[in-house]
Design a protein around this motif. Structure first.
Motif, PDB file in Angstrom:
ATOM      1  N   LEU A 287      48.340  -8.635  22.560  1.00  0.00           N
ATOM      2  CA  LEU A 287      48.334  -8.571  21.104  1.00  0.00           C
ATOM      3  C   LEU A 287      47.539  -9.714  20.491  1.00  0.00           C
ATOM      4  N   LEU A 288      47.484 -10.848  21.177  1.00  0.00           N
ATOM      5  CA  LEU A 288      46.648 -11.933  20.659  1.00  0.00           C
ATOM      6  C   LEU A 288      45.179 -11.577  20.774  1.00  0.00           C
ATOM      7  N   ILE A 289      44.827 -10.902  21.848  1.00  0.00           N
ATOM      8  CA  ILE A 289      43.447 -10.442  21.995  1.00  0.00           C
ATOM      9  C   ILE A 289      43.113  -9.454  20.884  1.00  0.00           C
ATOM     10  N   VAL A 290      44.031  -8.535  20.641  1.00  0.00           N
ATOM     11  CA  VAL A 290      43.804  -7.553  19.585  1.00  0.00           C
ATOM     12  C   VAL A 290      43.708  -8.241  18.217  1.00  0.00           C
ATOM     13  N   ARG A 291      44.575  -9.206  18.013  1.00  0.00           N
ATOM     14  CA  ARG A 291      44.515  -9.960  16.758  1.00  0.00           C
ATOM     15  C   ARG A 291      43.134 -10.577  16.570  1.00  0.00           C
ATOM     16  N   ASN A 292      42.638 -11.217  17.636  1.00  0.00           N
ATOM     17  CA  ASN A 292      41.328 -11.837  17.542  1.00  0.00           C
ATOM     18  C   ASN A 292      40.232 -10.798  17.348  1.00  0.00           C
TER      19      ASN A 292
ATOM     20  N   LEU B 296      41.764 -18.578  23.061  1.00  0.00           N
ATOM     21  CA  LEU B 296      43.142 -18.381  23.483  1.00  0.00           C
ATOM     22  C   LEU B 296      43.609 -19.407  24.500  1.00  0.00           C
ATOM     23  N   GLY B 297      42.669 -19.991  25.232  1.00  0.00           N
ATOM     24  CA  GLY B 297      43.092 -20.868  26.297  1.00  0.00           C
ATOM     25  C   GLY B 297      43.778 -20.118  27.427  1.00  0.00           C
ATOM     26  N   ILE B 298      43.452 -18.868  27.565  1.00  0.00           N
ATOM     27  CA  ILE B 298      44.019 -18.020  28.606  1.00  0.00           C
ATOM     28  C   ILE B 298      43.252 -18.239  29.916  1.00  0.00           C
ATOM     29  N   ALA B 299      43.906 -18.003  31.041  1.00  0.00           N
ATOM     30  CA  ALA B 299      43.218 -18.092  32.332  1.00  0.00           C
ATOM     31  C   ALA B 299      42.190 -16.968  32.446  1.00  0.00           C
ATOM     32  N   ARG B 300      41.082 -17.261  33.111  1.00  0.00           N
ATOM     33  CA  ARG B 300      39.973 -16.303  33.173  1.00  0.00           C
ATOM     34  C   ARG B 300      40.375 -14.987  33.813  1.00  0.00           C
ATOM     35  N   ASN B 301      41.123 -15.092  34.917  1.00  0.00           N
ATOM     36  CA  ASN B 301      41.492 -13.849  35.603  1.00  0.00           C
ATOM     37  C   ASN B 301      42.453 -13.011  34.767  1.00  0.00           C
ATOM     38  N   ILE B 302      43.338 -13.684  34.073  1.00  0.00           N
ATOM     39  CA  ILE B 302      44.282 -12.953  33.228  1.00  0.00           C
ATOM     40  C   ILE B 302      43.543 -12.289  32.075  1.00  0.00           C
ATOM     41  N   LEU B 303      42.608 -13.010  31.485  1.00  0.00           N
ATOM     42  CA  LEU B 303      41.826 -12.409  30.411  1.00  0.00           C
ATOM     43  C   LEU B 303      41.070 -11.181  30.911  1.00  0.00           C
ATOM     44  N   ALA B 304      40.437 -11.324  32.073  1.00  0.00           N
ATOM     45  CA  ALA B 304      39.704 -10.182  32.625  1.00  0.00           C
ATOM     46  C   ALA B 304      40.643  -8.995  32.831  1.00  0.00           C
ATOM     47  N   ASP B 305      41.821  -9.302  33.350  1.00  0.00           N
ATOM     48  CA  ASP B 305      42.797  -8.236  33.585  1.00  0.00           C
ATOM     49  C   ASP B 305      43.227  -7.576  32.282  1.00  0.00           C
TER      50      ASP B 305
ATOM     51  N   GLY C 239      42.727   1.247  18.735  1.00  0.00           N
ATOM     52  CA  GLY C 239      42.982  -0.182  18.598  1.00  0.00           C
ATOM     53  C   GLY C 239      43.156  -0.587  17.147  1.00  0.00           C
ATOM     54  N   LYS C 240      42.298  -0.046  16.303  1.00  0.00           N
ATOM     55  CA  LYS C 240      42.393  -0.385  14.878  1.00  0.00           C
ATOM     56  C   LYS C 240      43.712   0.063  14.283  1.00  0.00           C
ATOM     57  N   ASP C 241      44.252   1.118  14.860  1.00  0.00           N
ATOM     58  CA  ASP C 241      45.531   1.608  14.352  1.00  0.00           C
ATOM     59  C   ASP C 241      46.694   0.681  14.683  1.00  0.00           C
ATOM     60  N   LEU C 242      46.425  -0.345  15.467  1.00  0.00           N
ATOM     61  CA  LEU C 242      47.459  -1.356  15.703  1.00  0.00           C
ATOM     62  C   LEU C 242      47.577  -2.335  14.543  1.00  0.00           C
ATOM     63  N   PHE C 243      46.714  -2.175  13.566  1.00  0.00           N
ATOM     64  CA  PHE C 243      46.726  -3.106  12.435  1.00  0.00           C
ATOM     65  C   PHE C 243      48.114  -3.322  11.824  1.00  0.00           C
ATOM     66  N   PRO C 244      48.852  -2.274  11.564  1.00  0.00           N
ATOM     67  CA  PRO C 244      50.185  -2.513  10.994  1.00  0.00           C
ATOM     68  C   PRO C 244      51.092  -3.344  11.908  1.00  0.00           C
ATOM     69  N   VAL C 245      50.941  -3.191  13.201  1.00  0.00           N
ATOM     70  CA  VAL C 245      51.768  -3.986  14.113  1.00  0.00           C
ATOM     71  C   VAL C 245      51.440  -5.470  13.966  1.00  0.00           C
ATOM     72  N   ILE C 246      50.144  -5.763  13.944  1.00  0.00           N
ATOM     73  CA  ILE C 246      49.722  -7.152  13.790  1.00  0.00           C
ATOM     74  C   ILE C 246      50.180  -7.705  12.441  1.00  0.00           C
ATOM     75  N   VAL C 247      50.007  -6.913  11.421  1.00  0.00           N
ATOM     76  CA  VAL C 247      50.425  -7.355  10.084  1.00  0.00           C
ATOM     77  C   VAL C 247      51.934  -7.587  10.051  1.00  0.00           C
ATOM     78  N   GLY C 248      52.672  -6.709  10.699  1.00  0.00           N
ATOM     79  CA  GLY C 248      54.119  -6.881  10.750  1.00  0.00           C
ATOM     80  C   GLY C 248      54.521  -8.180  11.416  1.00  0.00           C
ATOM     81  N   LEU C 249      53.899  -8.464  12.548  1.00  0.00           N
ATOM     82  CA  LEU C 249      54.199  -9.711  13.242  1.00  0.00           C
ATOM     83  C   LEU C 249      53.801 -10.909  12.395  1.00  0.00           C
ATOM     84  N   ARG C 250      52.658 -10.791  11.760  1.00  0.00           N
ATOM     85  CA  ARG C 250      52.165 -11.896  10.941  1.00  0.00           C
ATOM     86  C   ARG C 250      53.112 -12.180   9.779  1.00  0.00           C
TER      87      ARG C 250
END
Lengths: 148, 148
Positions: free
Chosen positions: B27-32, B47-56, B87-98
């Motif tokens: 969700l942070l990736i989607v937010r970005n 994000l400061g995420i590990a490279r392999n995790i980001l790739a995954d 993916g764009k339809d996740l907008f309400p989810v992100i807005v809700g969390l925000r």
DNA sequence: GAGCGGGGTTGTATTTTAAAACCGGTGAGA
DNA sequence: TCTCACCGGTTTTAAAATACAACCCCGCTC
């Protein structure tokens, strides 16, 4: 992963929210709480979660002020977990996830539970962010203003 | 954890959604991505995420149809990741969390980024589920109808 | 053809999760 | 009162996911 610090996460409310509920179990527990579930054993049976993980998540959710432990409704000796105001305010998040899943994750004819208005039993229309004028906003109609 | 089967999870759209985005990184990736971020290196730095995790995670998000890999906007040799319709339809989810984070996770005077309308630069009002009559619904005004 | 930046993959250590056994308190029944 | 379930956990140990660092490949430039 829901519990680590990223680069500048103090700043972004999305990141901060995900630190508290950014794992699947927490939100599933909250979802069940919205459906009226209150007891450890109920969560355990319904979710199929490991006992230690459930205990941990409940503890965290209580610490986060999302759930609170209250005396059992039936006067029994055990305690129950109830949504706080803060927990109830997660309703839009749950609804957002639900509606996204409904829209994108089910094939035609594949059935799923539905969120309906108690008043008329009919499904809710899609929840959307609205502008101050009451008109729906797309993501492109918004931007994140970073703090100075 | 975002990837296991619970008791009856085919049934519940919330659970099914969380199987796809029920971890904080996704969700942070989607937010970005909503903020216009498109490249591996950008996500990595921000994000400061590990490279392999980001790739995954990027791979999973592409598989899930939330992101798609497209040729770079600047004609470079690398590819970029763009939100799909889904993916764009996740907008309400992100807005809700925000909005939940904004309301509950910041002390008075503690500053955070804000989601504002592009048109007038002003913050969005809280997003709420609405009934068919357009009036806001609380959780108590709704119920989940399980399928027969 | 050496150096470099982007975008990964491949180990390996550490942390989280899962599964199952165990434990303590309460309440009902013998 | 004794014991026997049951509920709500904790502990132990195994399995899996994550983090971190090192390495690799490709296209580009010099």
């Amino acid at each position: 992963m829901a519990r680590q610090k990223h680069r500048q996460d103090g700043q972004c409310p999305v990141a901060r929210s995900l630190e508290q509920v950014g794992d699947a179990w927490s939100l599933l527990i909250v979802r069940n709480a919205f459906d009226g579930m209150r007891r450890y054993g109920e969560f355990l049976d319904d979710l199929g979660i490991a006992r230690n993980i459930l205990a941990d998540r409940l503890r965290r959710l209580v610490e986060a002020g999302i759930l609170e432990q209250v005396a059992a409704a039936d006067g029994g000796s055990h305690s129950e977990y109830a949504l706080t105001r803060r927990g109830k305010d997660l309703f839009p998040v749950i609804v957002g996830l639900r509606q996204w899943g409904e829209a994108h994750l089910y094939g035609k004819g594949e059935r799923h539970s539905k969120l309906v208005a108690r008043a008329d039993g009919k499904p809710l229309p899609p929840m959307r962010p609205l502008g101050r004028d009451g008109r729906p906003l797309e993501a492109d109609d918004t931007l994140v203003k970073r703090i100075a």
